[in-house]
Design a protein around this motif. Structure first.
Motif, PDB file in Angstrom:
ATOM      1  N   VAL A  63       0.745  -1.217   0.166  1.00 42.18           N
ATOM      2  CA  VAL A  63       0.012  -0.031  -0.107  1.00 42.18           C
ATOM      3  C   VAL A  63       0.894   1.330   0.166  1.00 42.18           C
ATOM      4  O   VAL A  63       0.516   2.183  -0.713  1.00 42.18           O
ATOM      5  N   LEU A  64       1.829   1.227   0.969  1.00 45.73           N
ATOM      6  CA  LEU A  64       2.760   2.181   0.829  1.00 45.73           C
ATOM      7  C   LEU A  64       3.392   2.512  -0.574  1.00 45.73           C
ATOM      8  O   LEU A  64       3.321   3.624  -0.848  1.00 45.73           O
ATOM      9  N   LEU A  65       4.053   1.474  -1.057  1.00 44.51           N
ATOM     10  CA  LEU A  65       4.709   1.771  -2.292  1.00 44.51           C
ATOM     11  C   LEU A  65       3.679   2.227  -3.542  1.00 44.51           C
ATOM     12  O   LEU A  65       3.851   3.153  -4.166  1.00 44.51           O
ATOM     13  N   ARG A  66       2.439   1.631  -3.447  1.00 38.88           N
ATOM     14  CA  ARG A  66       1.603   1.900  -4.393  1.00 38.88           C
ATOM     15  C   ARG A  66       1.066   3.294  -4.301  1.00 38.88           C
ATOM     16  O   ARG A  66       0.803   3.754  -5.274  1.00 38.88           O
ATOM     17  N   MET A  67       0.967   3.911  -3.122  1.00 43.91           N
ATOM     18  CA  MET A  67       0.506   5.278  -2.707  1.00 43.91           C
ATOM     19  C   MET A  67       1.630   6.169  -3.044  1.00 43.91           C
ATOM     20  O   MET A  67       1.496   7.469  -3.035  1.00 43.91           O
ATOM     21  N   GLY A  68       3.140   5.852  -3.410  1.00 42.46           N
ATOM     22  CA  GLY A  68       4.237   6.715  -3.711  1.00 42.46           C
ATOM     23  C   GLY A  68       4.731   7.174  -2.117  1.00 42.46           C
ATOM     24  O   GLY A  68       5.458   8.178  -2.497  1.00 42.46           O
ATOM     25  N   ARG A  69       4.266   6.708  -1.221  1.00 39.29           N
ATOM     26  CA  ARG A  69       4.873   7.008   0.094  1.00 39.29           C
ATOM     27  C   ARG A  69       5.972   6.763   0.107  1.00 39.29           C
ATOM     28  O   ARG A  69       6.140   5.469   0.210  1.00 39.29           O
ATOM     29  N   PRO A  70       6.966   7.225   1.008  1.00 40.27           N
ATOM     30  CA  PRO A  70       8.132   6.592   1.624  1.00 40.27           C
ATOM     31  C   PRO A  70       7.766   5.878   2.833  1.00 40.27           C
ATOM     32  O   PRO A  70       6.914   5.936   3.605  1.00 40.27           O
ATOM     33  N   MET A  71       8.924   4.845   2.900  1.00 39.58           N
ATOM     34  CA  MET A  71       8.835   3.722   3.992  1.00 39.58           C
ATOM     35  C   MET A  71       8.921   4.652   5.198  1.00 39.58           C
ATOM     36  O   MET A  71      10.105   5.601   5.274  1.00 39.58           O
ATOM     37  N   PRO A  72       7.898   4.668   6.105  1.00 39.78           N
ATOM     38  CA  PRO A  72       8.276   5.323   7.362  1.00 39.78           C
ATOM     39  C   PRO A  72       9.437   4.923   8.161  1.00 39.78           C
ATOM     40  O   PRO A  72       9.928   4.134   7.919  1.00 39.78           O
ATOM     41  N   THR A  73       9.928   6.041   9.043  1.00 37.18           N
ATOM     42  CA  THR A  73      11.179   5.852   9.821  1.00 37.18           C
ATOM     43  C   THR A  73      10.898   5.307  11.079  1.00 37.18           C
ATOM     44  O   THR A  73      11.616   4.929  11.569  1.00 37.18           O
ATOM     45  N   GLU A  74       9.670   5.436  11.465  1.00 41.18           N
ATOM     46  CA  GLU A  74       9.151   4.719  12.791  1.00 41.18           C
ATOM     47  C   GLU A  74       8.188   3.778  12.519  1.00 41.18           C
ATOM     48  O   GLU A  74       7.330   3.665  11.634  1.00 41.18           O
ATOM     49  N   SER A  75       7.964   2.755  13.360  1.00 40.28           N
ATOM     50  CA  SER A  75       6.838   1.792  13.151  1.00 40.28           C
ATOM     51  C   SER A  75       5.635   2.491  13.463  1.00 40.28           C
ATOM     52  O   SER A  75       5.430   3.176  14.280  1.00 40.28           O
ATOM     53  N   LEU A  76       4.608   2.039  12.754  1.00 38.39           N
ATOM     54  CA  LEU A  76       3.162   2.495  13.231  1.00 38.39           C
ATOM     55  C   LEU A  76       2.685   2.376  14.716  1.00 38.39           C
ATOM     56  O   LEU A  76       2.139   3.189  15.182  1.00 38.39           O
ATOM     57  N   THR A  77       3.122   1.405  15.116  1.00 32.54           N
ATOM     58  CA  THR A  77       2.704   0.971  16.607  1.00 32.54           C
ATOM     59  C   THR A  77       3.506   2.371  17.264  1.00 32.54           C
ATOM     60  O   THR A  77       2.902   2.520  18.508  1.00 32.54           O
ATOM     61  N   SER A  78       4.745   2.435  17.140  1.00 32.59           N
ATOM     62  CA  SER A  78       5.462   3.551  17.924  1.00 32.59           C
ATOM     63  C   SER A  78       4.850   4.698  17.879  1.00 32.59           C
ATOM     64  O   SER A  78       4.527   5.631  18.795  1.00 32.59           O
ATOM     65  N   VAL A  79       4.177   5.063  16.438  1.00 27.13           N
ATOM     66  CA  VAL A  79       3.692   6.391  16.111  1.00 27.13           C
ATOM     67  C   VAL A  79       2.279   6.669  17.103  1.00 27.13           C
ATOM     68  O   VAL A  79       2.003   7.435  17.762  1.00 27.13           O
ATOM     69  N   VAL A  80       1.487   5.317  16.950  1.00 22.83           N
ATOM     70  CA  VAL A  80       0.271   5.395  17.709  1.00 22.83           C
ATOM     71  C   VAL A  80       0.370   5.600  19.336  1.00 22.83           C
ATOM     72  O   VAL A  80      -0.416   6.425  19.638  1.00 22.83           O
ATOM     73  N   LYS A  81       1.301   4.747  19.844  1.00 24.23           N
ATOM     74  CA  LYS A  81       1.730   5.077  21.211  1.00 24.23           C
ATOM     75  C   LYS A  81       1.940   6.397  21.428  1.00 24.23           C
ATOM     76  O   LYS A  81       1.519   6.984  22.683  1.00 24.23           O
TER      77      LYS A  81
END
Length: 94
Positions: free
Chosen positions: A46-64
């Motif tokens: 999904v990230l690749l198809r949207m043309g978004r860069p790979m995050p530098t932090e995991s999504l669980t870290s961001v959510v926390k």
């Protein structure tokens, strides 16, 4: 070793490898075969198809981090509301 997504035991591969799959960008840990195939790889796609860069932090870290910030904001808003109500009550008593 346990899967950092579903918390189940990660199975040992036929070749003897027992380290699991890289669970990033969902978590900073390891994923079992099922979570890798159903959650990690699709998220990367999904990230690749949207043309978004790979995050530098995991999504669980961001959510926390967001949950912590929200909790702090809620406490602050409750305190502000309490102070405003006290000031209104004090003006009404005079």
């Amino acid at each position: 070793m346990k899967c950092s997504i579903c918390k189940k035991q990660i199975e040992i591969e036929a070749n003897g490898y027992e380290g699991g799959h890289n669970a990033f960008p969902l978590t900073d840990g390891k994923a079992c075969d099922i979570c890798n195939e159903t959650q990690v790889v699709p998220m990367r796609a999904v990230l690749l198809r949207m043309g978004r860069p790979m995050p530098t932090e995991s999504l669980t870290s961001v959510v926390k981090d967001q949950q912590k910030a929200r909790a702090i904001a809620n406490v602050s808003l409750k305190q502000i509301a309490k102070e405003v109500n006290q000031k209104k009550n004090n003006k009404g008593e005079k």
